[in-house]
Motif scaffolding. Sequence first.
Motif, PDB file in Angstrom:
ATOM      1  N   VAL A  48       0.467 -14.902   8.567  1.00  0.00           N
ATOM      2  CA  VAL A  48       0.339 -14.665   7.122  1.00  0.00           C
ATOM      3  C   VAL A  48       1.428 -13.708   6.638  1.00  0.00           C
ATOM      4  CG1 VAL A  48      -1.190 -13.759   5.331  1.00  0.00           C
ATOM      5  CG2 VAL A  48      -2.138 -15.079   7.242  1.00  0.00           C
ATOM      6  N   THR A  49       2.157 -14.136   5.602  1.00  0.00           N
ATOM      7  CA  THR A  49       3.165 -13.270   4.977  1.00  0.00           C
ATOM      8  C   THR A  49       2.698 -12.745   3.615  1.00  0.00           C
ATOM      9  OG1 THR A  49       4.268 -15.182   3.998  1.00  0.00           O
ATOM     10  CG2 THR A  49       5.096 -14.390   6.125  1.00  0.00           C
ATOM     11  N   PRO A  83       6.001 -25.571  11.662  1.00  0.00           N
ATOM     12  CA  PRO A  83       6.106 -24.109  11.647  1.00  0.00           C
ATOM     13  C   PRO A  83       7.242 -23.577  10.770  1.00  0.00           C
ATOM     14  CG  PRO A  83       7.098 -24.952  13.633  1.00  0.00           C
ATOM     15  CD  PRO A  83       6.519 -26.138  12.903  1.00  0.00           C
ATOM     16  N   PHE A  84       7.999 -24.473  10.121  1.00  0.00           N
ATOM     17  CA  PHE A  84       9.135 -24.050   9.302  1.00  0.00           C
ATOM     18  C   PHE A  84       8.851 -24.134   7.800  1.00  0.00           C
ATOM     19  CE2 PHE A  84      10.839 -25.703  13.304  1.00  0.00           C
ATOM     20  CZ  PHE A  84      11.435 -24.545  13.775  1.00  0.00           C
ATOM     21  N   LYS A  85       7.651 -24.574   7.436  1.00  0.00           N
ATOM     22  CA  LYS A  85       7.296 -24.706   6.021  1.00  0.00           C
ATOM     23  C   LYS A  85       6.027 -23.910   5.743  1.00  0.00           C
ATOM     24  CE  LYS A  85       6.690 -27.981   2.262  1.00  0.00           C
ATOM     25  NZ  LYS A  85       6.602 -26.946   1.322  1.00  0.00           N
ATOM     26  N   ALA A  86       6.123 -22.995   4.781  1.00  0.00           N
ATOM     27  CA  ALA A  86       4.968 -22.175   4.405  1.00  0.00           C
ATOM     28  C   ALA A  86       3.896 -23.034   3.749  1.00  0.00           C
ATOM     29  CB  ALA A  86       5.399 -21.058   3.466  1.00  0.00           C
ATOM     30  N   VAL A  87       2.664 -22.671   4.003  1.00  0.00           N
ATOM     31  CA  VAL A  87       1.501 -23.366   3.461  1.00  0.00           C
ATOM     32  C   VAL A  87       0.689 -22.361   2.652  1.00  0.00           C
ATOM     33  CG1 VAL A  87      -0.603 -24.629   4.065  1.00  0.00           C
ATOM     34  CG2 VAL A  87       1.450 -24.908   5.454  1.00  0.00           C
ATOM     35  N   GLU A  88       0.189 -22.808   1.507  1.00  0.00           N
ATOM     36  CA  GLU A  88      -0.663 -21.959   0.683  1.00  0.00           C
ATOM     37  C   GLU A  88      -2.121 -22.323   0.937  1.00  0.00           C
ATOM     38  OE1 GLU A  88       0.568 -22.295  -3.394  1.00  0.00           O
ATOM     39  OE2 GLU A  88       2.411 -21.179  -3.028  1.00  0.00           O
ATOM     40  N   VAL A 104       2.903 -19.496   7.721  1.00  0.00           N
ATOM     41  CA  VAL A 104       3.187 -20.669   8.553  1.00  0.00           C
ATOM     42  C   VAL A 104       2.203 -20.685   9.712  1.00  0.00           C
ATOM     43  CG1 VAL A 104       5.625 -20.799   7.932  1.00  0.00           C
ATOM     44  CG2 VAL A 104       4.939 -19.449   9.908  1.00  0.00           C
ATOM     45  N   PHE A 105       1.898 -21.870  10.177  1.00  0.00           N
ATOM     46  CA  PHE A 105       0.966 -22.003  11.286  1.00  0.00           C
ATOM     47  C   PHE A 105       1.731 -21.896  12.593  1.00  0.00           C
ATOM     48  CE2 PHE A 105      -1.661 -23.261   7.870  1.00  0.00           C
ATOM     49  CZ  PHE A 105      -2.960 -23.019   8.288  1.00  0.00           C
ATOM     50  N   SER A 106       1.240 -21.024  13.463  1.00  0.00           N
ATOM     51  CA  SER A 106       1.956 -20.725  14.704  1.00  0.00           C
ATOM     52  C   SER A 106       1.245 -21.255  15.939  1.00  0.00           C
ATOM     53  CB  SER A 106       2.124 -19.207  14.833  1.00  0.00           C
ATOM     54  OG  SER A 106       0.855 -18.577  14.824  1.00  0.00           O
ATOM     55  N   LYS A 107       0.060 -21.763  15.775  1.00  0.00           N
ATOM     56  CA  LYS A 107      -0.696 -22.313  16.911  1.00  0.00           C
ATOM     57  C   LYS A 107      -1.339 -23.609  16.452  1.00  0.00           C
ATOM     58  CE  LYS A 107      -4.829 -21.274  19.538  1.00  0.00           C
ATOM     59  NZ  LYS A 107      -5.904 -20.308  19.670  1.00  0.00           N
ATOM     60  N   PHE A 108      -1.085 -24.665  17.211  1.00  0.00           N
ATOM     61  CA  PHE A 108      -1.566 -25.986  16.828  1.00  0.00           C
ATOM     62  C   PHE A 108      -2.094 -26.717  18.063  1.00  0.00           C
ATOM     63  CE2 PHE A 108      -1.252 -30.474  15.912  1.00  0.00           C
ATOM     64  CZ  PHE A 108      -1.761 -30.546  14.627  1.00  0.00           C
ATOM     65  N   PRO A 109      -3.387 -26.595  18.357  1.00  0.00           N
ATOM     66  CA  PRO A 109      -3.945 -27.311  19.503  1.00  0.00           C
ATOM     67  C   PRO A 109      -4.230 -28.761  19.148  1.00  0.00           C
ATOM     68  CG  PRO A 109      -5.656 -26.048  18.449  1.00  0.00           C
ATOM     69  CD  PRO A 109      -4.377 -25.766  17.695  1.00  0.00           C
TER      70      PRO A 109
END
Length: 173
Positions: A134-135, A78-83, A111-116
């Motif tokens: 999404v930013t 959750p600390f690294k942005a993903v494109e 960043v992804f905030s939910k990871f099941p």
Amino acid sequence: MAKIEVNRICNANVYVDGNSLLGKVEECKLPEVKVTMTEHKALGLQGKLEFPSGLDKMEATFKWNSLYADVLAKVANPFKAVEVQVRGSLETYGNSGRTQETPMVAYLTGVFSKFPLGAFKQHDNVEAETTMSVTYCKLELDGTTILEFDALANIYKAGDVDLLETYKTNIGG
């Protein structure tokens, strides 16, 4: 007689950090751009009004048709942005059938905030759904920008129009 055209997008492919995820994403829900409206009421007015005062937070969801270690390891941080890119083909239909195919591309950064970890059911494939905060988002049709929003850079464009140009000048930035 009016000429009727129908546009359809029936499929797409998702890319994470430039890598194709063809066949791995069952469903992708792009974010909604929601304008935050602020109520205005004043003496002498017979009604209340609302005016735009910014944009609400945006989320995208991805439903995976299984667990894929290479992709899920990226979205687990959750600390690294993903494109992310979602690429589709907008088909236009008229009286003579399909008349045109136009590329549609949505660009997202966040960043992804939910990871099941998955849902397990006998005789069914494991499914997992992730949520992305999404930013940045941009929607292009046939190479033309329809909308671009970057929360961290104060960019909000509709087509070629910078909707924040005067605001940024007024605040000195």
